[in-house]
Scaffold this motif. Structure first.
Motif, mmCIF file in Angstrom:
data_model
loop_
_atom_site.group_PDB
_atom_site.id
_atom_site.type_symbol
_atom_site.label_atom_id
_atom_site.label_comp_id
_atom_site.label_asym_id
_atom_site.label_seq_id
_atom_site.Cartn_x
_atom_site.Cartn_y
_atom_site.Cartn_z
ATOM 1 N N GLU A 132 0.829 -1.207 0.000
ATOM 2 C CA GLU A 132 0.000 0.000 0.000
ATOM 3 C C GLU A 132 0.866 1.261 0.000
ATOM 4 O O GLU A 132 0.562 2.238 -0.686
ATOM 5 C CB GLU A 132 -0.916 -0.022 1.230
ATOM 6 C CG GLU A 132 -1.973 1.048 1.214
ATOM 7 C CD GLU A 132 -2.944 0.925 2.378
ATOM 8 O OE1 GLU A 132 -3.975 1.612 2.326
ATOM 9 O OE2 GLU A 132 -2.673 0.183 3.338
ATOM 10 N N MET A 133 1.960 1.229 0.736
ATOM 11 C CA MET A 133 2.875 2.381 0.745
ATOM 12 C C MET A 133 3.472 2.603 -0.641
ATOM 13 O O MET A 133 3.526 3.739 -1.125
ATOM 14 C CB MET A 133 4.010 2.154 1.766
ATOM 15 C CG MET A 133 3.569 2.277 3.204
ATOM 16 S SD MET A 133 4.779 1.639 4.388
ATOM 17 C CE MET A 133 6.309 2.383 3.854
ATOM 18 N N ASN A 134 3.912 1.527 -1.280
ATOM 19 C CA ASN A 134 4.521 1.632 -2.611
ATOM 20 C C ASN A 134 3.519 2.104 -3.656
ATOM 21 O O ASN A 134 3.847 2.902 -4.534
ATOM 22 C CB ASN A 134 5.133 0.295 -3.026
ATOM 23 C CG ASN A 134 6.373 -0.035 -2.234
ATOM 24 O OD1 ASN A 134 7.049 0.844 -1.710
ATOM 25 N ND2 ASN A 134 6.666 -1.320 -2.119
ATOM 26 N N ILE A 146 -1.558 5.870 6.758
ATOM 27 C CA ILE A 146 -0.840 4.621 7.030
ATOM 28 C C ILE A 146 0.070 4.822 8.247
ATOM 29 O O ILE A 146 0.150 3.966 9.131
ATOM 30 C CB ILE A 146 -0.018 4.171 5.798
ATOM 31 C CG1 ILE A 146 -0.956 3.779 4.647
ATOM 32 C CG2 ILE A 146 0.920 3.020 6.156
ATOM 33 C CD1 ILE A 146 -0.251 3.575 3.323
ATOM 34 N N GLY A 147 0.729 5.967 8.291
ATOM 35 C CA GLY A 147 1.612 6.283 9.418
ATOM 36 C C GLY A 147 0.871 6.362 10.741
ATOM 37 O O GLY A 147 1.348 5.856 11.767
ATOM 38 N N ILE A 186 8.555 0.303 9.214
ATOM 39 C CA ILE A 186 7.545 0.978 8.382
ATOM 40 C C ILE A 186 7.565 2.475 8.663
ATOM 41 O O ILE A 186 7.512 3.293 7.739
ATOM 42 C CB ILE A 186 6.143 0.369 8.615
ATOM 43 C CG1 ILE A 186 6.078 -1.002 7.946
ATOM 44 C CG2 ILE A 186 5.046 1.287 8.098
ATOM 45 C CD1 ILE A 186 4.822 -1.785 8.216
ATOM 46 N N LYS A 187 7.657 2.835 9.936
ATOM 47 C CA LYS A 187 7.723 4.257 10.298
ATOM 48 C C LYS A 187 8.923 4.927 9.632
ATOM 49 O O LYS A 187 8.816 6.032 9.092
ATOM 50 C CB LYS A 187 7.793 4.410 11.817
ATOM 51 C CG LYS A 187 7.788 5.841 12.265
ATOM 52 C CD LYS A 187 7.737 5.955 13.769
ATOM 53 C CE LYS A 187 7.590 7.406 14.149
ATOM 54 N NZ LYS A 187 6.842 7.594 15.372
ATOM 55 N N SER A 188 10.043 4.259 9.648
ATOM 56 C CA SER A 188 11.260 4.796 9.030
ATOM 57 C C SER A 188 11.083 4.953 7.513
ATOM 58 O O SER A 188 11.485 5.958 6.927
ATOM 59 C CB SER A 188 12.433 3.868 9.346
ATOM 60 O OG SER A 188 13.592 4.310 8.722
ATOM 61 N N GLU A 192 10.906 8.513 5.001
ATOM 62 C CA GLU A 192 11.642 8.768 3.749
ATOM 63 C C GLU A 192 10.702 9.178 2.615
ATOM 64 O O GLU A 192 11.082 9.958 1.749
ATOM 65 C CB GLU A 192 12.423 7.518 3.345
ATOM 66 C CG GLU A 192 13.587 7.206 4.264
ATOM 67 C CD GLU A 192 14.286 5.905 3.901
ATOM 68 O OE1 GLU A 192 14.077 5.410 2.765
ATOM 69 O OE2 GLU A 192 15.030 5.398 4.745
ATOM 70 N N LEU A 193 9.495 8.653 2.640
ATOM 71 C CA LEU A 193 8.546 8.937 1.558
ATOM 72 C C LEU A 193 7.837 10.284 1.712
ATOM 73 O O LEU A 193 7.472 10.916 0.731
ATOM 74 C CB LEU A 193 7.492 7.830 1.472
ATOM 75 C CG LEU A 193 7.976 6.462 1.003
ATOM 76 C CD1 LEU A 193 6.864 5.438 1.144
ATOM 77 C CD2 LEU A 193 8.464 6.526 -0.451
#
Length: 197
Positions: A132-134, A146-147, A186-188, A192-193
């Motif tokens: 989902e992030m990608n 998401i975060g 995931i948080k890291s 970056e995103l």
């Protein structure tokens, strides 16, 4: 002979500072910063770190010989590393588990062994979150959502980790810490995103 003050209460001579510095170098993070070995550390940590820097900041050994200056530099660096370990919930919990049980989840072999114990539903959820992030890497609103969800899951798991540490259930704490590490990663990656705000 120079004298140094610890928290305005007790004075140490240089020779006493050297003995104490050598003790610190051989101590775990809790012992080095004179913090009780428990998960909840309160506000003591910052005060203890300031005390150590009053004594062992490398600039404090400016007029001393190379051996003393090197010791102060080494102690100061160790105190900084120990502070970073103890200020971070995840690192502090991992250290407690290691010190109390000898279980080192940061050891690659142990992490692989534990990863085999993770349930498929959890691993599927992590994979779906990454996908989902990608798929939404340009949708900052979705990434923030998401975060937020990830932060809540991390907080929830840490509530349980805190309970397991208090119960001295090292095996359960260790398995939960492995899961917490997934949330931390995931948080890291989200950091970056997302653009800096």
């Amino acid at each position: 002979m120079l004298r140094r003050c610890i928290a305005g209460k007790r004075w140490l001579s240089v020779s006493e500072s050297i003995v104490e510095g050598k003790r610190i170098l051989g101590a775990d993070a809790f012992e080095a910063l004179k913090i009780e070995r428990k998960f909840e550390i309160g506000d003591d940590l910052k005060g203890k770190m300031k005390e150590m820097q009053k004594i062992y900041h490398p600039d404090k050994a400016g007029g001393e010989d190379d051996e003393v200056r090197d010791l102060f530099l080494e102690v100061s660096a160790k105190c900084n590393t120990d502070y970073s370990t103890l200020i971070d919930d995840y690192s502090r919990a991992c250290l407690i588990v290691f010190l109390e049980s000898g279980r080192d989840i940061n050891c690659e072999e142990r992490a692989e062994e534990l990863a085999d114990k993770l349930d498929d539903d959890f691993l599927t959820d992590m994979l779906e979150t990454k996908i989902e992030m990608n798929e939404n890497e340009d949708d900052y609103e979705m990434l923030r959502k998401i975060g937020q969800d990830n932060d809540q899951l991390y907080a929830n798991i840490f509530n349980t980790i805190t309970e397991k540490l208090a119960q001295r259930d090292w095996e359960a704490a260790e398995e939960l810490l492995l899961k917490a590490n997934y949330y931390k990663k995931i948080k890291s990656q989200l950091k970056e995103l997302l653009p800096l705000e």
